[in-house]
Write a protein that holds these residues in place. Structure first.
Motif, PDB file in Angstrom:
ATOM      1  N   GLY A  18       1.088  -1.145  -0.037  1.00 29.85           N
ATOM      2  CA  GLY A  18       0.112  -0.101   0.045  1.00 29.85           C
ATOM      3  C   GLY A  18       1.016   1.280  -0.092  1.00 29.85           C
ATOM      4  O   GLY A  18       1.736   1.471   0.883  1.00 29.85           O
ATOM      5  N   ALA A  19       0.712   2.165  -0.944  1.00 28.87           N
ATOM      6  CA  ALA A  19       1.666   3.348  -1.167  1.00 28.87           C
ATOM      7  C   ALA A  19       1.956   3.966   0.209  1.00 28.87           C
ATOM      8  O   ALA A  19       3.000   4.456   0.328  1.00 28.87           O
ATOM      9  CB  ALA A  19       1.010   4.010  -2.295  1.00 28.87           C
ATOM     10  N   ARG A  60      10.318  -0.856  -5.097  1.00 32.09           N
ATOM     11  CA  ARG A  60       8.895  -1.021  -5.868  1.00 32.09           C
ATOM     12  C   ARG A  60       8.896   0.198  -6.683  1.00 32.09           C
ATOM     13  O   ARG A  60       8.994   1.468  -6.197  1.00 32.09           O
ATOM     14  CB  ARG A  60       7.522  -1.087  -4.910  1.00 32.09           C
ATOM     15  CG  ARG A  60       7.704  -2.403  -4.138  1.00 32.09           C
ATOM     16  CD  ARG A  60       6.488  -2.799  -3.928  1.00 32.09           C
ATOM     17  NE  ARG A  60       5.300  -3.321  -4.902  1.00 32.09           N
ATOM     18  CZ  ARG A  60       3.989  -3.522  -4.688  1.00 32.09           C
ATOM     19  NH1 ARG A  60       3.441  -3.216  -3.576  1.00 32.09           N
ATOM     20  NH2 ARG A  60       3.197  -3.871  -5.810  1.00 32.09           N
ATOM     21  N   SER A 126      -6.915   0.255  -0.208  1.00 32.41           N
ATOM     22  CA  SER A 126      -6.346   1.465   0.042  1.00 32.41           C
ATOM     23  C   SER A 126      -6.721   2.012   1.370  1.00 32.41           C
ATOM     24  O   SER A 126      -7.988   2.307   1.608  1.00 32.41           O
ATOM     25  CB  SER A 126      -6.728   2.289  -1.122  1.00 32.41           C
ATOM     26  OG  SER A 126      -6.672   3.590  -0.748  1.00 32.41           O
ATOM     27  N   ALA A 128      -6.456   5.174   2.179  1.00 30.17           N
ATOM     28  CA  ALA A 128      -7.011   6.469   1.815  1.00 30.17           C
ATOM     29  C   ALA A 128      -8.497   6.458   1.557  1.00 30.17           C
ATOM     30  O   ALA A 128      -9.372   7.187   2.097  1.00 30.17           O
ATOM     31  CB  ALA A 128      -6.127   7.391   0.999  1.00 30.17           C
ATOM     32  N   GLN A 155      -5.647  -8.587  -2.309  1.00 34.63           N
ATOM     33  CA  GLN A 155      -5.982  -7.325  -1.366  1.00 34.63           C
ATOM     34  C   GLN A 155      -7.305  -7.099  -0.918  1.00 34.63           C
ATOM     35  O   GLN A 155      -7.605  -6.493  -0.025  1.00 34.63           O
ATOM     36  CB  GLN A 155      -5.123  -6.189  -1.940  1.00 34.63           C
ATOM     37  CG  GLN A 155      -3.683  -6.161  -2.063  1.00 34.63           C
ATOM     38  CD  GLN A 155      -3.383  -6.735  -3.374  1.00 34.63           C
ATOM     39  OE1 GLN A 155      -4.186  -7.408  -3.992  1.00 34.63           O
ATOM     40  NE2 GLN A 155      -1.963  -6.364  -3.922  1.00 34.63           N
ATOM     41  N   GLY A 191      -7.944   3.982  -4.399  1.00 32.05           N
ATOM     42  CA  GLY A 191      -6.759   4.729  -3.928  1.00 32.05           C
ATOM     43  C   GLY A 191      -5.750   4.995  -5.253  1.00 32.05           C
ATOM     44  O   GLY A 191      -6.076   4.799  -6.324  1.00 32.05           O
ATOM     45  N   ALA A 192      -4.658   5.545  -4.762  1.00 29.25           N
ATOM     46  CA  ALA A 192      -3.507   5.531  -6.138  1.00 29.25           C
ATOM     47  C   ALA A 192      -2.088   5.292  -5.446  1.00 29.25           C
ATOM     48  O   ALA A 192      -2.012   5.660  -4.515  1.00 29.25           O
ATOM     49  CB  ALA A 192      -3.504   7.138  -6.506  1.00 29.25           C
ATOM     50  N   ASP A 193      -1.359   4.914  -6.418  1.00 26.65           N
ATOM     51  CA  ASP A 193       0.107   4.654  -6.035  1.00 26.65           C
ATOM     52  C   ASP A 193       1.053   5.875  -6.754  1.00 26.65           C
ATOM     53  O   ASP A 193       1.740   6.346  -6.103  1.00 26.65           O
ATOM     54  CB  ASP A 193       0.669   3.427  -6.724  1.00 26.65           C
ATOM     55  CG  ASP A 193       0.507   2.139  -5.722  1.00 26.65           C
ATOM     56  OD1 ASP A 193      -0.606   1.941  -5.719  1.00 26.65           O
ATOM     57  OD2 ASP A 193       1.519   1.826  -5.287  1.00 26.65           O
ATOM     58  N   ASN A 203      -2.929   2.937 -10.204  1.00 28.16           N
ATOM     59  CA  ASN A 203      -3.370   2.246  -9.181  1.00 28.16           C
ATOM     60  C   ASN A 203      -3.496   0.890  -9.463  1.00 28.16           C
ATOM     61  O   ASN A 203      -3.056   0.237 -10.600  1.00 28.16           O
ATOM     62  CB  ASN A 203      -4.687   2.883  -8.579  1.00 28.16           C
ATOM     63  CG  ASN A 203      -4.961   2.372  -7.250  1.00 28.16           C
ATOM     64  OD1 ASN A 203      -4.269   2.447  -6.158  1.00 28.16           O
ATOM     65  ND2 ASN A 203      -6.226   1.622  -7.015  1.00 28.16           N
ATOM     66  N   PHE A 269      -0.151  -2.614 -11.687  1.00 29.72           N
ATOM     67  CA  PHE A 269      -0.798  -1.485 -11.690  1.00 29.72           C
ATOM     68  C   PHE A 269      -1.397  -1.170 -13.084  1.00 29.72           C
ATOM     69  O   PHE A 269      -0.714  -1.542 -14.282  1.00 29.72           O
ATOM     70  CB  PHE A 269       0.051  -0.430 -11.199  1.00 29.72           C
ATOM     71  CG  PHE A 269       0.552  -0.496  -9.954  1.00 29.72           C
ATOM     72  CD1 PHE A 269      -0.336  -0.336  -8.913  1.00 29.72           C
ATOM     73  CD2 PHE A 269       1.656  -1.310  -9.539  1.00 29.72           C
ATOM     74  CE1 PHE A 269       0.203  -0.738  -7.392  1.00 29.72           C
ATOM     75  CE2 PHE A 269       2.290  -1.512  -8.364  1.00 29.72           C
ATOM     76  CZ  PHE A 269       1.495  -1.252  -7.177  1.00 29.72           C
TER      77      PHE A 269
HETATM   78  C1  RUB Z   1      -2.000  -1.164  -3.620  1.00 29.29           C
HETATM   79  C2  RUB Z   1      -2.794  -0.499  -4.179  1.00 29.29           C
HETATM   80  C3  RUB Z   1      -3.375   0.722  -3.345  1.00 29.29           C
HETATM   81  C4  RUB Z   1      -2.525   1.943  -3.341  1.00 29.29           C
HETATM   82  C5  RUB Z   1      -2.980   2.893  -2.296  1.00 29.29           C
HETATM   83  O1  RUB Z   1      -1.069  -2.105  -4.329  1.00 29.29           O
HETATM   84  O2  RUB Z   1      -2.925  -0.299  -5.486  1.00 29.29           O
HETATM   85  O3  RUB Z   1      -4.579   1.143  -3.962  1.00 29.29           O
HETATM   86  O4  RUB Z   1      -1.241   1.722  -3.068  1.00 29.29           O
HETATM   87  O5  RUB Z   1      -2.966   2.581  -0.999  1.00 29.29           O
HETATM   88  P1  RUB Z   1      -0.098  -3.185  -3.614  1.00 29.29           P
HETATM   89  P2  RUB Z   1      -3.047   3.465   0.158  1.00 29.29           P
HETATM   90  O6  RUB Z   1      -1.178  -3.901  -2.847  1.00 29.29           O
HETATM   91  O7  RUB Z   1       0.609  -3.555  -4.604  1.00 29.29           O
HETATM   92  O8  RUB Z   1       0.919  -2.414  -2.711  1.00 29.29           O
HETATM   93  O9  RUB Z   1      -4.280   4.363   0.041  1.00 29.29           O
HETATM   94  O10 RUB Z   1      -3.058   2.695   1.263  1.00 29.29           O
HETATM   95  O11 RUB Z   1      -1.805   4.254   0.319  1.00 29.29           O
END
Ligand code: RUB
Length: 314
Positions: A18-19, A60, A126, A128, A155, A191-193, A203, A269
């Protein structure tokens, strides 16, 4: 060094994922690593910090929150190792507290867009995005959530557990059922990366399908993204790298044995163009995606000139 490598391994293997969490844990690791350096030579200290920063950033490639967090800590100043350590602590603690606060604030700002009785669709896991749903629920709005499994790493199961523990009614669906269920949805929250300067959102794979299905059904799409997920590098025309993970995550290696003509592709993504996004909800306000440059310039401090004159970006 052992702990630094262990944190890097955990980010790579997605034990830390999670980013937002990746960013906070990287900042925390840089802080702890710095405090463990015993040498009093500032040049040597700076070299070691640079090495640690590069190792963490390399884990990553897609989550822009990671280099942004590392850059925030690596702005430290100090003529001596002791001074540098104090400054690193200030910056890392500041980043982590700011990040936690941002997720909370996004919840408050985003919850204003949720109406009583809404059905919200979400994807992946996510914090957020969940903050928005949790806050709307805490305000007494009755919401129902439809969450996708989010193959291959599932996830979505983390999401349904979190929502369940908050008492939010949730249905789990397979990823391919997104369009089928869209007619029942009022709002899509994800959410977003990374967010690019032109407002595209990167994402979890499948996000763009949600957004396109929502667009087709005239449903709103809200992206929950802290400001440190906006990518300054995209100001220079650089593209955000899409991580392609091991094929074993999809099928398990053994199932492929004996099928010499088959390969598995596993991008983690995808990119959702801004036309399919109604609002990006940040801790400094909800903006239309077209305003992404303002966030990068005003809140991250990177305008076109600053980017062009900074050797780090060339
Ligand atoms: C997680 C993912 C989440 C974003 C945002 O991908 O795509 O939507 O990271 O998360 P992965 P947050 O499981 O591959 O890390 O809002 O928690 O930052």
């Amino acid at each position: 060094m052992k702990q630094l490598k262990e944190t890097a391994r955990k980010i790579k293997s997605m034990e830390i994922r999670g980013a937002g969490r990746i960013a906070r844990d990287a900042a925390g690791e840089l802080l702890e690593y710095s405090q463990r350096i015993a040498n009093d030579d500032i040049d040597d200290f700076n070299k070691k910090m640079k090495f640690a920063a590069e190792m963490l950033v390399g884990t990553r490639p897609t989550a822009v929150s990671l280099p942004n967090a590392v850059r925030a800590v690596m702005r430290y100043k100090g003529a001596t190792v002791d001074e540098a350590k104090v400054d690193i602590k200030r910056l890392a603690d500041g980043f982590i507290a700011g990040s936690e606060n941002a997720v909370k604030r996004i919840g408050e700002i985003g919850a204003r867009r949720v109406r009583d009785g809404d059905t919200i669709m979400t994807h992946c896991n996510s914090s957020a995005a969940i903050s928005i749903m949790a806050e709307a629920h805490a305000q007494g709005k009755e919401i129902t959530v439809i969450a996708t499994e989010s193959r291959p790493r599932l996830q979505g199961l983390l999401t349904i557990k979190q929502l369940d523990s908050l008492g939010i009614k949730t249905s789990l669906i397979v990823d391919s059922a997104v369009r089928y269920f869209m007619k029942e949805v009022d709002l899509v929250v994800m959410g977003a990366d990374a967010v690019t300067v032109n407002g595209s959102v990167i994402n979890k794979i499948g996000t763009s399908q949600h957004a396109m299905a929502a667009h087709e059904a005239r449903k709103n799409v809200i992206i929950a993204a802290e400001t440190y997920k906006f990518s300054p590098r995209t100001l220079l025309g650089e593209l955000v790298e899409i991580e392609e993970r091991d094929s074993g995550e999809v099928l398990g290696r053994e199932k492929l044995a004996g099928l010499p003509n088959v390969s598995v592709r596993n991008p983690a993504f995808d990119i959702t163009p801004r036309e399919y996004i109604d609002l990006i909800c940040t801790e400094v306000g909800a903006i239309p995606p077209e305003m992404a440059y303002v966030i990068i310039k005003e809140f991250l401090g990177w305008g076109i000139e600053e980017m062009n004159s900074n050797p780090e970006f060339h």
